[in-house]
Design a protein around this motif. Structure first.
Motif, PDB file in Angstrom:
ATOM      1  N   ALA A  62      -2.508  19.628 -13.342  1.00 43.53           N
ATOM      2  CA  ALA A  62      -3.800  19.542 -12.655  1.00 43.53           C
ATOM      3  C   ALA A  62      -4.407  18.157 -12.831  1.00 43.53           C
ATOM      4  CB  ALA A  62      -4.740  20.611 -13.184  1.00 43.53           C
ATOM      5  N   LYS A  63      -4.334  17.621 -14.042  1.00 43.84           N
ATOM      6  CA  LYS A  63      -4.883  16.282 -14.293  1.00 43.84           C
ATOM      7  C   LYS A  63      -4.099  15.214 -13.538  1.00 43.84           C
ATOM      8  CE  LYS A  63      -8.441  16.991 -16.907  1.00 43.84           C
ATOM      9  NZ  LYS A  63      -9.798  16.612 -16.426  1.00 43.84           N
ATOM     10  N   MET A  64      -2.780  15.368 -13.443  1.00 43.15           N
ATOM     11  CA  MET A  64      -1.985  14.375 -12.722  1.00 43.15           C
ATOM     12  C   MET A  64      -2.301  14.375 -11.231  1.00 43.15           C
ATOM     13  SD  MET A  64       1.744  14.290 -14.611  1.00 43.15           S
ATOM     14  CE  MET A  64       2.256  12.868 -13.651  1.00 43.15           C
ATOM     15  N   HIS A  65      -2.622  15.535 -10.688  1.00 40.44           N
ATOM     16  CA  HIS A  65      -3.060  15.594  -9.296  1.00 40.44           C
ATOM     17  C   HIS A  65      -4.453  14.998  -9.123  1.00 40.44           C
ATOM     18  CE1 HIS A  65       0.016  17.849  -7.124  1.00 40.44           C
ATOM     19  NE2 HIS A  65       0.210  18.568  -8.213  1.00 40.44           N
ATOM     20  N   GLU A  66      -5.283  15.174 -10.121  1.00 36.15           N
ATOM     21  CA  GLU A  66      -6.704  14.817 -10.022  1.00 36.15           C
ATOM     22  C   GLU A  66      -6.982  13.338 -10.301  1.00 36.15           C
ATOM     23  OE1 GLU A  66     -10.280  15.544 -13.178  1.00 36.15           O
ATOM     24  OE2 GLU A  66      -9.102  17.304 -12.612  1.00 36.15           O
ATOM     25  N   MET A  67      -6.274  12.750 -11.262  1.00 36.94           N
ATOM     26  CA  MET A  67      -6.617  11.421 -11.749  1.00 36.94           C
ATOM     27  C   MET A  67      -6.086  10.318 -10.828  1.00 36.94           C
ATOM     28  SD  MET A  67      -5.614  12.142 -15.750  1.00 36.94           S
ATOM     29  CE  MET A  67      -5.573  10.395 -16.163  1.00 36.94           C
ATOM     30  N   PRO A  68      -6.884   9.260 -10.597  1.00 35.75           N
ATOM     31  CA  PRO A  68      -6.353   8.094  -9.879  1.00 35.75           C
ATOM     32  C   PRO A  68      -5.300   7.388 -10.723  1.00 35.75           C
ATOM     33  CG  PRO A  68      -8.514   7.600 -10.801  1.00 35.75           C
ATOM     34  CD  PRO A  68      -8.274   9.060 -11.041  1.00 35.75           C
ATOM     35  N   VAL A  69      -4.458   6.609 -10.076  1.00 39.68           N
ATOM     36  CA  VAL A  69      -3.418   5.860 -10.774  1.00 39.68           C
ATOM     37  C   VAL A  69      -3.738   4.373 -10.652  1.00 39.68           C
ATOM     38  CG1 VAL A  69      -0.941   5.423 -11.009  1.00 39.68           C
ATOM     39  CG2 VAL A  69      -1.750   7.653 -10.202  1.00 39.68           C
ATOM     40  N   ASP A  70      -4.107   3.775 -11.759  1.00 39.17           N
ATOM     41  CA  ASP A  70      -4.426   2.347 -11.800  1.00 39.17           C
ATOM     42  C   ASP A  70      -3.692   1.727 -12.971  1.00 39.17           C
ATOM     43  OD1 ASP A  70      -6.393   1.393  -9.717  1.00 39.17           O
ATOM     44  OD2 ASP A  70      -7.470   3.156 -10.443  1.00 39.17           O
ATOM     45  N   ASP A  71      -2.614   1.032 -12.680  1.00 41.81           N
ATOM     46  CA  ASP A  71      -1.849   0.354 -13.719  1.00 41.81           C
ATOM     47  C   ASP A  71      -1.114  -0.817 -13.084  1.00 41.81           C
ATOM     48  OD1 ASP A  71       0.403   1.467 -12.396  1.00 41.81           O
ATOM     49  OD2 ASP A  71       0.453   3.198 -13.729  1.00 41.81           O
ATOM     50  N   VAL A  72      -0.188  -1.424 -13.802  1.00 37.21           N
ATOM     51  CA  VAL A  72       0.504  -2.598 -13.285  1.00 37.21           C
ATOM     52  C   VAL A  72       1.369  -2.253 -12.072  1.00 37.21           C
ATOM     53  CG1 VAL A  72       2.550  -2.363 -14.773  1.00 37.21           C
ATOM     54  CG2 VAL A  72       1.799  -4.648 -14.036  1.00 37.21           C
ATOM     55  N   PHE A  73       1.766  -0.998 -11.940  1.00 34.89           N
ATOM     56  CA  PHE A  73       2.602  -0.568 -10.823  1.00 34.89           C
ATOM     57  C   PHE A  73       1.786  -0.167  -9.605  1.00 34.89           C
ATOM     58  CE2 PHE A  73       4.786   3.034  -8.670  1.00 34.89           C
ATOM     59  CZ  PHE A  73       5.881   2.350  -8.176  1.00 34.89           C
ATOM     60  N   ALA A  74       0.714   0.540  -9.826  1.00 38.82           N
ATOM     61  CA  ALA A  74      -0.092   1.076  -8.721  1.00 38.82           C
ATOM     62  C   ALA A  74      -1.557   0.768  -8.945  1.00 38.82           C
ATOM     63  CB  ALA A  74       0.112   2.586  -8.602  1.00 38.82           C
ATOM     64  N   GLN A  75      -2.168   0.162  -7.954  1.00 37.36           N
ATOM     65  CA  GLN A  75      -3.599  -0.100  -8.018  1.00 37.36           C
ATOM     66  C   GLN A  75      -4.284   0.771  -6.963  1.00 37.36           C
ATOM     67  OE1 GLN A  75      -1.422  -3.204  -7.483  1.00 37.36           O
ATOM     68  NE2 GLN A  75      -1.013  -2.633  -9.603  1.00 37.36           N
ATOM     69  N   GLY A  76      -5.196   1.620  -7.417  1.00 33.86           N
ATOM     70  CA  GLY A  76      -5.876   2.517  -6.491  1.00 33.86           C
ATOM     71  C   GLY A  76      -4.972   3.592  -5.941  1.00 33.86           C
ATOM     72  N   GLY A  77      -3.945   3.970  -6.702  1.00 32.90           N
ATOM     73  CA  GLY A  77      -3.045   5.024  -6.249  1.00 32.90           C
ATOM     74  C   GLY A  77      -3.670   6.396  -6.362  1.00 32.90           C
ATOM     75  N   LYS A  78      -3.202   7.316  -5.539  1.00 32.87           N
ATOM     76  CA  LYS A  78      -3.698   8.697  -5.570  1.00 32.87           C
ATOM     77  C   LYS A  78      -2.517   9.641  -5.397  1.00 32.87           C
ATOM     78  CE  LYS A  78      -4.769   8.339  -0.628  1.00 32.87           C
ATOM     79  NZ  LYS A  78      -5.820   8.334   0.420  1.00 32.87           N
ATOM     80  N   VAL A  79      -2.614  10.810  -5.992  1.00 31.71           N
ATOM     81  CA  VAL A  79      -1.544  11.808  -5.909  1.00 31.71           C
ATOM     82  C   VAL A  79      -1.968  12.899  -4.943  1.00 31.71           C
ATOM     83  CG1 VAL A  79      -0.175  13.491  -7.189  1.00 31.71           C
ATOM     84  CG2 VAL A  79      -0.760  11.292  -8.239  1.00 31.71           C
ATOM     85  N   GLY A  80      -1.150  13.131  -3.937  1.00 37.23           N
ATOM     86  CA  GLY A  80      -1.458  14.153  -2.947  1.00 37.23           C
ATOM     87  C   GLY A  80      -1.200  15.550  -3.478  1.00 37.23           C
ATOM     88  N   ASN A 107       0.867  17.577  -2.581  1.00 40.21           N
ATOM     89  CA  ASN A 107       2.312  17.843  -2.616  1.00 40.21           C
ATOM     90  C   ASN A 107       3.014  17.092  -3.738  1.00 40.21           C
ATOM     91  OD1 ASN A 107       1.914  15.326  -1.465  1.00 40.21           O
ATOM     92  ND2 ASN A 107       3.519  15.551   0.078  1.00 40.21           N
ATOM     93  N   GLY A 108       2.263  16.348  -4.563  1.00 42.81           N
ATOM     94  CA  GLY A 108       2.840  15.620  -5.683  1.00 42.81           C
ATOM     95  C   GLY A 108       3.282  14.206  -5.372  1.00 42.81           C
ATOM     96  N   ARG A 109       3.047  13.746  -4.157  1.00 49.03           N
ATOM     97  CA  ARG A 109       3.455  12.396  -3.746  1.00 49.03           C
ATOM     98  C   ARG A 109       2.411  11.365  -4.193  1.00 49.03           C
ATOM     99  NH1 ARG A 109       7.376   9.172  -2.963  1.00 49.03           N
ATOM    100  NH2 ARG A 109       6.023   7.849  -4.229  1.00 49.03           N
ATOM    101  N   LEU A 110       2.840  10.367  -4.984  1.00 48.37           N
ATOM    102  CA  LEU A 110       1.960   9.242  -5.295  1.00 48.37           C
ATOM    103  C   LEU A 110       1.875   8.353  -4.065  1.00 48.37           C
ATOM    104  CD1 LEU A 110       0.315   7.299  -7.074  1.00 48.37           C
ATOM    105  CD2 LEU A 110       2.491   6.311  -7.848  1.00 48.37           C
ATOM    106  N   ILE A 111       0.666   8.119  -3.611  1.00 46.52           N
ATOM    107  CA  ILE A 111       0.444   7.297  -2.431  1.00 46.52           C
ATOM    108  C   ILE A 111      -0.122   5.958  -2.888  1.00 46.52           C
ATOM    109  CG2 ILE A 111      -0.822   7.112  -0.252  1.00 46.52           C
ATOM    110  CD1 ILE A 111      -0.839  10.215  -0.211  1.00 46.52           C
ATOM    111  N   LYS A 112       0.643   4.908  -2.663  1.00 45.64           N
ATOM    112  CA  LYS A 112       0.264   3.555  -3.066  1.00 45.64           C
ATOM    113  C   LYS A 112       0.858   2.559  -2.077  1.00 45.64           C
ATOM    114  CE  LYS A 112       2.403   1.185  -6.164  1.00 45.64           C
ATOM    115  NZ  LYS A 112       3.098   0.202  -5.292  1.00 45.64           N
TER     116      LYS A 112
END
Length: 399
Positions: free
Chosen positions: A330-348, A350-355
């Motif tokens: 649930a947290k992985m779906h909910e939390m934004p992804v901001d790191d050296v690989f993805a800036q402003g990434g989001k998880v849909g 369906n589990g797809r990281l969109i970046k």
């Protein structure tokens, strides 16, 4: 005495509240991939090092529990991968499995992990089926997929006049998906597909396949394969004079590792798509240099994606206050992804990281000014364009 025991128990609970929320007193991450075959440089031992680097950067613990990383070679065989995964889950207290290069392997282990109620994060596999018809509540797809490769490389070559294609395709789930996604995109842009030929994984003789592609007369030969398969196909295409004859090669899944392996003389001018490049920003450069210090190579998108996936998984455990699968997913779906690989990434859903992903061109040897600086970044493709809208993915979890 009863009061003393109760008070002692309470003190114990107060002293170690976090460990009570971590199963087996530790968090154990499995990196399962090809370490001896055609994808050994594509991911392999370098993804394992990326995972270890992420754990070290995180501090080695989460919720006061130690973090352990284990690895194994699945040999690109779904049955071997499933047996390893089952053993890891049933007897070795592995909490999550990541990387999973090879789409058939990724699909098999993701299905088993749903049965075992465990999280998987695919960073090496490519098929969109992972977040499409075969999506699961605990499955995540991180670094790239066949749709992003089709939009990036396929889109660029069609715009440059490459409007007729013939595919040389690896004969398994990944190749089929990449051929289908790219072919559909080419046709949506007004192009045509002249045909396709499929080759076994890890073949060494591409002569008959390349002759069929050459005879098709298509302007672009799409290499719907990866790793050493792509390297060998490019080398043999040069021997047949295919590019000298006016046809273009589209390396649909080609990363920094393969460019380094084949050399700039053979790779120069290739257009490709990656979701990470070490020399794109000061932050990615710093990460790349640290990675190279411990591995001897610069990271590609699979290595950097594995670092990001491990980091985000640990952040999700920390945010959830437990390593229990439902809460962490649930947290992985909910939390934004901001790191050296993805800036402003989001998880849909369906589990797809969109970046964002990046369209690259391999430099000519004379244009390279430092070791491993092989790319010109031609364009940034926004994540919402590169990846399928979750509502259109075919994932039954998406409302």
């Amino acid at each position: 005495m009863r009061k003393f025991l109760l008070s002692t128990a309470a003190v114990g609970l107060i002293a170690t509240p976090a460990l009570a929320e971590v199963s087996d007193g530790k968090v154990k991450i499995g990196i399962l991939n090809d370490q001896s075959g055609v994808y050994a440089d594509f991911g392999g031992k370098y993804s394992y090092e990326a995972a270890r680097m992420a754990v070290e950067d995180f501090g080695g613990k989460v919720l006061d529990a130690p973090i352990e990383v284990v690895t194994a070679d699945h040999q690109n065989k779904p049955d071997i991968a499933s047996n390893i995964a089952r053993q890891w889950y049933d007897t070795e207290q592995v909490d999550t499995i990541m990387e999973l290069t090879t789409s058939s392997v990724g699909l098999a282990v993701q299905a088993l992990s749903q049965e075992k109620k465990k999280i998987t994060v695919n960073t090496g596999a490519a098929t969109t089926e992972l977040t499409g018809a075969q999506c699961t509540p605990y499955g995540f797809h991180w670094a790239y997929d066949t749709h992003a490769l089709a939009v990036g490389t396929g889109g660029a070559l069609v715009k440059e006049g490459g409007d007729s294609w013939f595919f040389l395709t690896a004969d398994y789930a990944f190749g089929y998906s990449l051929e289908e996604q790219t072919g559909n995109f080419v046709k949506s842009q007004g192009g045509t597909v002249a045909g396709a030929v499929r080759h076994p994984l890890a073949t060494t003789d591409y002569s008959s396949f390349l002759l069929q592609a050459q005879a098709s007369g298509a302007k672009v030969i799409g290499l719907a394969n990866a790793g050493m398969d792509t390297q060998n196909a490019i080398k043999q295409a040069a021997e047949f004079g295919i590019t000298a004859g006016g046809q273009r090669l589209a390396a649909l899944l080609f990363t920094l590792a393969e460019v380094h392996g084949i050399g700039l003389d053979a790779a120069q001018g290739l257009t490709l798509t990656e979701s990470f490049y070490w020399n794109r920003t000061p932050e990615s450069r710093e990460f790349g240099e640290r990675f190279k210090e411990r591995t001897g190579v610069m990271p590609n998108m699979v290595h950097a994606g594995t670092y990001s996936a491990v980091t985000q998984y640990l952040k999700a455990i920390e945010a959830a206050g437990t390593d229990e699968t439902e809460a962490v997913a649930a947290k992985m779906h909910e939390m934004p992804v901001d790191d050296v690989f993805a800036q402003g990434g989001k998880v849909g859903p369906n589990g797809r990281l969109i970046k964002d992903v990046y369209l690259m061109e391999v430099k000519a040897p004379g244009d390279v000014t430092e070791d491993w600086d092989y790319y010109n970044v031609l364009a940034t493709i926004p994540g919402d364009e590169a990846f399928l809208n979750p509502a259109e993915s075919g994932c039954p979890l998406v409302q």
